[in-house]
Design an enzyme around this catalytic site. Structure first.
Site, PDB file in Angstrom:
ATOM      1  N   ARG A 299      -3.313   0.353  -9.243  1.00 10.32           N
ATOM      2  CA  ARG A 299      -3.862  -0.303 -10.435  1.00 10.32           C
ATOM      3  C   ARG A 299      -2.815  -0.624 -11.506  1.00 10.32           C
ATOM      4  O   ARG A 299      -2.945  -1.593 -12.222  1.00 10.32           O
ATOM      5  CB  ARG A 299      -5.034   0.500 -11.017  1.00 10.32           C
ATOM      6  CG  ARG A 299      -6.225   0.547 -10.040  1.00 10.32           C
ATOM      7  CD  ARG A 299      -7.490   1.094 -10.680  1.00 10.32           C
ATOM      8  NE  ARG A 299      -8.026   0.186 -11.668  1.00 10.32           N
ATOM      9  CZ  ARG A 299      -7.903   0.315 -12.955  1.00 10.32           C
ATOM     10  NH1 ARG A 299      -7.269   1.363 -13.463  1.00 10.32           N
ATOM     11  NH2 ARG A 299      -8.420  -0.569 -13.779  1.00 10.32           N
TER      12      ARG A 299
ATOM     13  N   TYR B 261      -2.627  -4.434 -12.361  1.00 11.87           N
ATOM     14  CA  TYR B 261      -3.213  -4.826 -13.656  1.00 11.87           C
ATOM     15  C   TYR B 261      -2.459  -4.272 -14.860  1.00 11.87           C
ATOM     16  O   TYR B 261      -2.878  -4.492 -15.993  1.00 11.87           O
ATOM     17  CB  TYR B 261      -4.663  -4.322 -13.783  1.00 11.87           C
ATOM     18  CG  TYR B 261      -5.504  -4.441 -12.538  1.00 11.87           C
ATOM     19  CD1 TYR B 261      -5.807  -5.685 -11.990  1.00 11.87           C
ATOM     20  CD2 TYR B 261      -6.037  -3.307 -11.927  1.00 11.87           C
ATOM     21  CE1 TYR B 261      -6.596  -5.782 -10.861  1.00 11.87           C
ATOM     22  CE2 TYR B 261      -6.836  -3.398 -10.796  1.00 11.87           C
ATOM     23  CZ  TYR B 261      -7.105  -4.638 -10.265  1.00 11.87           C
ATOM     24  OH  TYR B 261      -7.882  -4.744  -9.153  1.00 11.87           O
TER      25      TYR B 261
ATOM     26  N   CYS C 173       8.708   1.703  -0.681  1.00 11.05           N
ATOM     27  CA  CYS C 173      10.016   1.052  -0.696  1.00 11.05           C
ATOM     28  C   CYS C 173      10.018  -0.210  -1.518  1.00 11.05           C
ATOM     29  O   CYS C 173      10.269  -1.299  -0.991  1.00 11.05           O
ATOM     30  CB  CYS C 173      10.455   0.783   0.728  1.00 11.05           C
ATOM     31  SG  CYS C 173      10.665   2.323   1.596  1.00 11.05           S
ATOM     32  N   GLU C 174       9.695  -0.098  -2.757  1.00 10.18           N
ATOM     33  CA  GLU C 174       9.922  -1.204  -3.673  1.00 10.18           C
ATOM     34  C   GLU C 174       9.947  -0.685  -5.099  1.00 10.18           C
ATOM     35  O   GLU C 174       9.232   0.259  -5.438  1.00 10.18           O
ATOM     36  CB  GLU C 174       8.904  -2.322  -3.481  1.00 10.18           C
ATOM     37  CG  GLU C 174       7.457  -1.948  -3.584  1.00 10.18           C
ATOM     38  CD  GLU C 174       6.572  -3.154  -3.283  1.00 10.18           C
ATOM     39  OE1 GLU C 174       6.342  -3.393  -2.085  1.00 10.18           O
ATOM     40  OE2 GLU C 174       6.149  -3.851  -4.215  1.00 10.18           O
TER      41      GLU C 174
HETATM   42  N1  LLP Z   1     -21.227  -5.882  -9.883  1.00  9.00           N
HETATM   43  C1  LLP Z   1     -20.400  -6.848  -9.457  1.00  9.00           C
HETATM   44  C2  LLP Z   1     -20.956  -8.085  -8.930  1.00  9.00           C
HETATM   45  C3  LLP Z   1     -19.015  -6.656  -9.514  1.00  9.00           C
HETATM   46  O1  LLP Z   1     -18.197  -7.611  -9.108  1.00  9.00           O
HETATM   47  C4  LLP Z   1     -18.497  -5.425 -10.022  1.00  9.00           C
HETATM   48  C5  LLP Z   1     -17.060  -5.195 -10.076  1.00  9.00           C
HETATM   49  C6  LLP Z   1     -19.408  -4.450 -10.429  1.00  9.00           C
HETATM   50  C7  LLP Z   1     -20.758  -4.711 -10.354  1.00  9.00           C
HETATM   51  C8  LLP Z   1     -18.955  -3.111 -10.945  1.00  9.00           C
HETATM   52  O2  LLP Z   1     -18.235  -3.217 -12.123  1.00  9.00           O
HETATM   53  P1  LLP Z   1     -17.763  -1.909 -12.905  1.00  9.00           P
HETATM   54  O3  LLP Z   1     -18.978  -1.234 -13.495  1.00  9.00           O
HETATM   55  O4  LLP Z   1     -17.084  -1.034 -11.915  1.00  9.00           O
HETATM   56  O5  LLP Z   1     -16.839  -2.422 -13.935  1.00  9.00           O
HETATM   57  N2  LLP Z   1     -10.374  -3.423  -8.987  1.00  9.00           N
HETATM   58  C9  LLP Z   1     -10.597  -3.615 -10.404  1.00  9.00           C
HETATM   59  C10 LLP Z   1     -12.053  -3.726 -10.726  1.00  9.00           C
HETATM   60  C11 LLP Z   1     -12.739  -4.849  -9.986  1.00  9.00           C
HETATM   61  C12 LLP Z   1     -14.176  -4.983 -10.370  1.00  9.00           C
HETATM   62  C13 LLP Z   1     -14.847  -5.888  -9.430  1.00  9.00           C
HETATM   63  N3  LLP Z   1     -16.238  -6.032  -9.633  1.00  9.00           N
HETATM   64  C14 LLP Z   1      -9.964  -2.459 -11.161  1.00  9.00           C
HETATM   65  O6  LLP Z   1      -9.424  -1.562 -10.537  1.00  9.00           O
HETATM   66  O7  LLP Z   1      -9.981  -2.447 -12.383  1.00  9.00           O
END
Ligand code: LLP
Length: 431
Positions: free
Chosen positions: A330, A334, A360-361
Site C-alpha cells: 500500500r 498509494y 529486489c527493488e
Molecule cells: N463496494 C465497492 C463497490 C468497492 O469498490 C469497495 C472498495 C468497497 C465497497 C469497500 O470500500 P471500503 O469500505 O473498504 O473503503 N486497495 C485500496 C482500496 C480499494 C477499494 C476498492 N473498492 C487500498 O488499499 O486502499
C-alpha cells in the site's frame, strides 16, 4: 495508542488484543498477520446496530470481502448476520466453502466473465450488481437458459468527487465502473433492465470511493441518487426499492488521522435521506452499504523480524525486515501512511529509519521516516498497525516469497486462520 486493541505491558512489550506480540512472533514465526477477532465482530455489530437504528430492520451492511477474504472471515460474517459483497468467483467460492449463505451474497465487479456468471447462477447467489449493458445481456441470456429470474441492482455513477486518493476514486463520471447518470446512459440502462425478462430489477448501487472522511460525501451522493430516482419514477414509472450506497468510510492509520464517527455519520445520512424521500415523494428505499476497510483494518497488525539495519551517515538509515511490498504493497501503490511500533520497549534514544522490505527493488518500502529505537538490530521485531484491510488481500508472491499466515486472536488465545505459504506451496501449481 492508535487503536484501543494496541497497548504496552509494564515492561514496555507491545500487546495486541491483550497478547504479547513478540511471543506470538516466536510461536508462529514472521512475517505474520495478526487479526483481532473481537474487533472484527465489534465493527460488524457497530454497523448492524447503527443500520437498525437509522434505517430499520431491512437495512443490511454487506462486508466487502475484497478488504480481506478467507474462510474464517466469512464464517465470522455469517455468525454476525452480515451480507457479503463479492467481486470474483474466488471470493464467492471461499464464502460458500465457509458455509456462508449464497442468498446473502451480492456479486459485484466490472469485468464478470461468462464463466463467472454461470458459476454465480449455478450457486444461487442472491444479487448481481450489474455494471453495464453487456453484462446485463449476458446475465439475462444465461438466466433465460436456466429458466430463472435473477435479482439485480444496477451500478450507476453519480458523478461525485469523494476527495480521496486517485486509485480509489470511483464516483466521477469518467471512471471505469458503472454507468454514468450525467450522460443519460444510466436512464437507458434502467430501461434495458426493465425490459429484460430474466432479471428482476431490485434497485440501484453506487460506490464513490474509499478512505472517505469528507462528511458530506454520502449526503451529496444521496442527493444525486434521489434526483435520479425521481426521474426514474417520473419518466419510466419505476420506483427504486433498494439503494446501495457502497463502502468507503475511512479509518485511522496514524495518530494525525481523524476518527470517523460511523454510527453518527449513518444516523445523519438516514436523516438526510428521509428528508429527500419526503421532498421527492419517493418511498424510503431499503438501504445497503458495503464497508470493507472499516470492518477489518483496525483488527489487523503485521509483525516482522529485522534482517538488517543499515546506517548511511549523512544520508539515511534503513531497517530491513523479512517481509515487504509482497505482504503490504500500500505504501508503494498509494503512498499510504502507517504507524510502526517496536515490539519491545519504545523507551530510550530513538532514530529515524525507512522501514524497507526484502524485495529486489529500491521502491520496496513499507513506510519511510519512522521513529524507532536508535539501537535497532537484526532479530528485533517491529509491528505495522492497522493492516487488516487490503494487506493480506493484496499480497503477492513477488520474488517467490510466500504469503504470511493469518493468525486470529480470540479471548487470550490464538489460532491459524490461513497457513503460511511455504516454498512447496508455491510450487504446488507448477508442472
Ligand atoms: N463496494 C465497492 C463497490 C468497492 O469498490 C469497495 C472498495 C468497497 C465497497 C469497500 O470500500 P471500503 O469500505 O473498504 O473503503 N486497495 C485500496 C482500496 C480499494 C477499494 C476498492 N473498492 C487500498 O488499499 O486502499
Amino acid at each position: 495508542m492508535l487503536t484501543s486493541n494496541i497497548a504496552r505491558d509494564k515492561n514496555g512489550s507491545l500487546l495486541f488484543a491483550g497478547q504479547k506480540v513478540s511471543a506470538l512472533a516466536d510461536r508462529y514465526a514472521t512475517p505474520l498477520y495478526l487479526m483481532d477477532e473481537a474487533r472484527i465482530r465489534e465493527n460488524c455489530r457497530m454497523y448492524k446496530s447503527a443500520f437498525r437504528a437509522a434505517f430499520g430492520d431491512a437495512a443490511l451492511p454487506l462486508y466487502a470481502g475484497k478488504a480481506c477474504a478467507f474462510k474464517q472471515m466469512y464464517r465470522i460474517m455469517a455468525e454476525e448476520g452480515m451480507g457479503v459483497d463479492a467481486v470474483s468467483r474466488g471470493e464467492i467460492y471461499t464464502a460458500l466453502a465457509a458455509g456462508f449463505p449464497a442468498s446473502r451474497i451480492w456479486f459485484h465487479g466490472d469485468g464478470k466473465t461468462d464463466e463467472d456468471i454461470r458459476f454465480a447462477l449455478e450457486h444461487g447467489v442472491g444479487f448481481f450488481v450489474v455494471d453495464g449493458e453487456e453484462e446485463l445481456c449476458a446475465l439475462n441470456a444465461e438466466a433465460a437458459r436456466r429458466g430463472i429470474r435473477q435479482k439485480i441492482l444496477l451500478r450507476v455513477t453519480p458523478g461525485i468527487d469523494p476527495h480521496t486518493y486517485e486509485a480509489v476514486n470511483t464516483g466521477r463520471v469518467d471512471v471505469k465502473f458503472g454507468v454514468p447518470i450525467g450522460t443519460g446512459q444510466a436512464l437507458e440502462f434502467v430501461k434495458a433492465a426493465l425490459g429484460a425478462k430474466h432479471v428482476e430489477l431490485c434497485g440501484l448501487h453506487c460506490h464513490v470511493g474509499s478512505m472517505v472522511f469528507d462528511e458530506s460525501v454520502f449526503e451529496d451522493t444521496a442527493d444525486l441518487m434521489f434526483a435520479f430516482m425521481r426521474r426514474l419514477r417520473d419518466e419510466l414509472g419505476y420506483v427504486t426499492g433498494t439503494l446501495d450506497l457502497g463502502g468507503g468510510y475511512g479509518v485511522r492509520y496514524v495518530e494525525a488521522d481523524k476518527q470517523a464517527d460511523i454510527p453518527g455519520r449513518i444516523a445523519a445520512l438516514a436523516c438526510h435521506m428521509r428528508a429527500l424521500a419526503e421532498e421527492t415523494g419517493l418511498p424510503m428505499p431499503e438501504i445497503l452499504m458495503e464497508p470493507g476497510r472499516s470492518i477489518v483494518a483496525d483488527a489487523g497488525l503485521t509483525v516482522y523480524t529485522v534482517s538488517a539495519v543499515k546506517r548511511i551517515p549523512g544520508f539515511k538509515n534503513h531497517v530491513i525486515v523479512d517481509g515487504g511490498m509482497t505482504d503490504n504493497p500500500r505504501y508503494c501503490l498509494y503512498g499510504s501512511r502507517y504507524t510502526v511500533l517496536p515490539a519491545e520497549t519504545d523507551a530510550g534514544e530513538t532514530a529515524v529509519f525507512d522501514l524497507a522490505g526484502r524485495c529486489c527493488e529500491s521502491g520496496d518500502i513499507l513506510q519511510p521516516a519512522v521513529t524507532l529505537p536508535a539501537g535497532m538490530k537484526r532479530g528485533d521485531r517491529v509491528a505495522v498497525c492497522t493492516t487488516g484491510a487490503y494487506n493480506y488481500a493484496m499480497a503477492s508472491n513477488y520474488n517467490r516469497l510466500g504469503r504470511p499466515p493469518v493468525v486470529m486472536l480470540r479471548d487470550g488465545e490464538s489460532y491459524v486462520a490461513v497457513k503460511r505459504e511455504e516454498p512447496d506451496t508455491l510450487c504446488a501449481l507448477d508442472v
